[in-house]
Design a protein around this motif. Sequence first.
Motif, PDB file in Angstrom:
ATOM      1  N   LYS A   1     -10.444 -11.592  -6.553  1.00  0.00           N
ATOM      2  CA  LYS A   1     -10.064 -11.409  -4.925  1.00  0.00           C
ATOM      3  C   LYS A   1     -11.167  -9.742  -4.269  1.00  0.00           C
ATOM      4  N   ASN A   2     -11.069  -8.661  -5.570  1.00  0.00           N
ATOM      5  CA  ASN A   2     -11.557  -7.513  -5.493  1.00  0.00           C
ATOM      6  C   ASN A   2     -13.208  -7.802  -4.914  1.00  0.00           C
ATOM      7  N   ILE A   3     -13.503  -8.704  -5.547  1.00  0.00           N
ATOM      8  CA  ILE A   3     -15.034  -9.167  -5.161  1.00  0.00           C
ATOM      9  C   ILE A   3     -15.336  -9.814  -3.733  1.00  0.00           C
ATOM     10  N   THR A   4     -14.447 -10.468  -3.503  1.00  0.00           N
ATOM     11  CA  THR A   4     -14.734 -10.941  -2.233  1.00  0.00           C
ATOM     12  C   THR A   4     -14.441 -10.751  -0.645  1.00  0.00           C
ATOM     13  N   ARG A   5     -12.601 -10.327  -1.515  1.00  0.00           N
ATOM     14  CA  ARG A   5     -12.219  -9.507  -0.009  1.00  0.00           C
ATOM     15  C   ARG A   5     -11.567  -7.631   0.360  1.00  0.00           C
ATOM     16  N   GLN A   6     -12.219  -6.810  -0.983  1.00  0.00           N
ATOM     17  CA  GLN A   6     -11.968  -5.653  -1.189  1.00  0.00           C
ATOM     18  C   GLN A   6     -13.616  -5.492  -1.539  1.00  0.00           C
ATOM     19  N   LYS A   7     -14.676  -6.337  -1.208  1.00  0.00           N
ATOM     20  CA  LYS A   7     -16.247  -5.093  -1.420  1.00  0.00           C
ATOM     21  C   LYS A   7     -16.635  -5.118  -2.512  1.00  0.00           C
ATOM     22  N   GLY A   8     -15.886  -5.702  -3.974  1.00  0.00           N
ATOM     23  CA  GLY A   8     -16.291  -5.277  -5.501  1.00  0.00           C
ATOM     24  C   GLY A   8     -15.609  -3.870  -5.028  1.00  0.00           C
ATOM     25  N   CYS A   9     -14.554  -3.314  -4.742  1.00  0.00           N
ATOM     26  CA  CYS A   9     -13.444  -2.653  -4.724  1.00  0.00           C
ATOM     27  C   CYS A   9     -11.967  -2.830  -5.256  1.00  0.00           C
ATOM     28  N   LEU A  10     -11.965  -1.640  -5.846  1.00  0.00           N
ATOM     29  CA  LEU A  10     -10.536  -1.617  -6.164  1.00  0.00           C
ATOM     30  C   LEU A  10      -9.495  -1.073  -5.647  1.00  0.00           C
ATOM     31  N   VAL A  11      -8.307  -1.101  -5.060  1.00  0.00           N
ATOM     32  CA  VAL A  11      -7.555  -0.604  -3.966  1.00  0.00           C
ATOM     33  C   VAL A  11      -6.428   0.054  -4.566  1.00  0.00           C
ATOM     34  N   ILE A  12      -6.640   1.229  -4.470  1.00  0.00           N
ATOM     35  CA  ILE A  12      -6.149   2.411  -4.966  1.00  0.00           C
ATOM     36  C   ILE A  12      -5.073   2.715  -3.748  1.00  0.00           C
ATOM     37  N   GLU A  13      -3.427   2.747  -3.828  1.00  0.00           N
ATOM     38  CA  GLU A  13      -3.022   3.673  -2.512  1.00  0.00           C
ATOM     39  C   GLU A  13      -1.573   4.321  -2.726  1.00  0.00           C
ATOM     40  N   PRO A  14      -1.831   5.952  -1.670  1.00  0.00           N
ATOM     41  CA  PRO A  14      -1.401   6.553  -1.940  1.00  0.00           C
ATOM     42  C   PRO A  14       0.299   6.148  -1.225  1.00  0.00           C
ATOM     43  N   VAL A  15       1.313   6.560  -1.799  1.00  0.00           N
ATOM     44  CA  VAL A  15       2.359   6.166  -0.604  1.00  0.00           C
ATOM     45  C   VAL A  15       3.186   6.466   0.344  1.00  0.00           C
ATOM     46  N   CYS A  16       3.589   6.563   1.613  1.00  0.00           N
ATOM     47  CA  CYS A  16       4.484   6.663   2.450  1.00  0.00           C
ATOM     48  C   CYS A  16       3.495   8.255   2.795  1.00  0.00           C
ATOM     49  N   VAL A  17       2.319   8.308   2.889  1.00  0.00           N
ATOM     50  CA  VAL A  17       1.858   9.473   3.639  1.00  0.00           C
ATOM     51  C   VAL A  17       1.756  10.251   5.036  1.00  0.00           C
ATOM     52  N   ASN A  18       1.073   8.409   5.467  1.00  0.00           N
ATOM     53  CA  ASN A  18       1.399   8.098   7.161  1.00  0.00           C
ATOM     54  C   ASN A  18       2.857   8.263   8.239  1.00  0.00           C
ATOM     55  N   LYS A  19       2.105   8.087   9.181  1.00  0.00           N
ATOM     56  CA  LYS A  19       3.492   7.850  10.270  1.00  0.00           C
ATOM     57  C   LYS A  19       3.872   5.715   9.566  1.00  0.00           C
ATOM     58  N   VAL A  20       5.463   6.250   9.597  1.00  0.00           N
ATOM     59  CA  VAL A  20       5.651   4.109   9.425  1.00  0.00           C
ATOM     60  C   VAL A  20       6.190   3.710  10.693  1.00  0.00           C
ATOM     61  N   THR A  21       5.407   2.338  10.738  1.00  0.00           N
ATOM     62  CA  THR A  21       5.551   1.786  11.596  1.00  0.00           C
ATOM     63  C   THR A  21       6.527   0.519  11.603  1.00  0.00           C
ATOM     64  N   GLN A  22       6.108   0.243  10.152  1.00  0.00           N
ATOM     65  CA  GLN A  22       6.712  -1.588   9.571  1.00  0.00           C
ATOM     66  C   GLN A  22       8.342  -0.472   9.603  1.00  0.00           C
ATOM     67  N   GLU A  23       8.793  -1.591  10.074  1.00  0.00           N
ATOM     68  CA  GLU A  23       9.976  -1.764  10.334  1.00  0.00           C
ATOM     69  C   GLU A  23      11.338  -1.693   8.574  1.00  0.00           C
ATOM     70  N   ASP A  24      10.645  -2.856   7.505  1.00  0.00           N
ATOM     71  CA  ASP A  24      11.409  -3.116   6.262  1.00  0.00           C
ATOM     72  C   ASP A  24      10.721  -1.781   5.437  1.00  0.00           C
ATOM     73  N   ALA A  25       9.927  -0.573   5.727  1.00  0.00           N
ATOM     74  CA  ALA A  25       9.311   0.536   5.540  1.00  0.00           C
ATOM     75  C   ALA A  25       9.799   1.864   5.856  1.00  0.00           C
ATOM     76  N   ILE A  26      10.429   1.821   6.489  1.00  0.00           N
ATOM     77  CA  ILE A  26      11.307   3.403   7.062  1.00  0.00           C
ATOM     78  C   ILE A  26      12.115   3.734   6.378  1.00  0.00           C
ATOM     79  N   SER A  27      12.949   2.926   5.936  1.00  0.00           N
ATOM     80  CA  SER A  27      14.163   4.234   4.827  1.00  0.00           C
ATOM     81  C   SER A  27      13.347   4.160   3.935  1.00  0.00           C
TER      82      SER A  27
END
Length: 101
Positions: free
Chosen positions: A30-56
Motif C-alpha cells: 500500500k505504501n508503494i501503490t497508494r503513497q508513491k513509495g513513501c512511508l507516511v509520518i504524522e505529527p498530530v494536532c498541529v493544524n486547525k481541527v475540523t473533524q468533529e470526533d478529533a476536536i476534544s
Amino acid sequence: VIFNMRKEKDGDWHIQLKLDAGQENLLNEKNITRQKGCLVIEPVCVNKVTQEDAISSCEVFANHVLIPKKGEHVSVIGSYVLDKQHGWKEIHPITSVEIIN
C-alpha cells in the motif's frame, strides 16, 4: 527526504517520506501503490481541527515536534504502525524530527 505534505481534518499533517536506500523493508504494498513509495509520518494536532470526533483530543494537547519542510532530509522517531483503515505503514504519531545535513 520529505516528498509531500498535506493537512488533514483531524489536525494532523500527512507527510510522505522518501526513505534512504536500504530502508525499503519499512514499506508494504500500500505504501508503494497508494503513497508513491513513501512511508507516511504524522505529527498530530498541529493544524486547525475540523473533524468533529478529533476536536476534544487536540483541545488540551500541545505539539512541540519540529515540522519539516518539503525536500528536507530528516530522521524521525515515533510509533511505527500499520494504519488498519488504509493499509499502509506509518510513523504515527511522530515524537521527534531531526534535520540531517
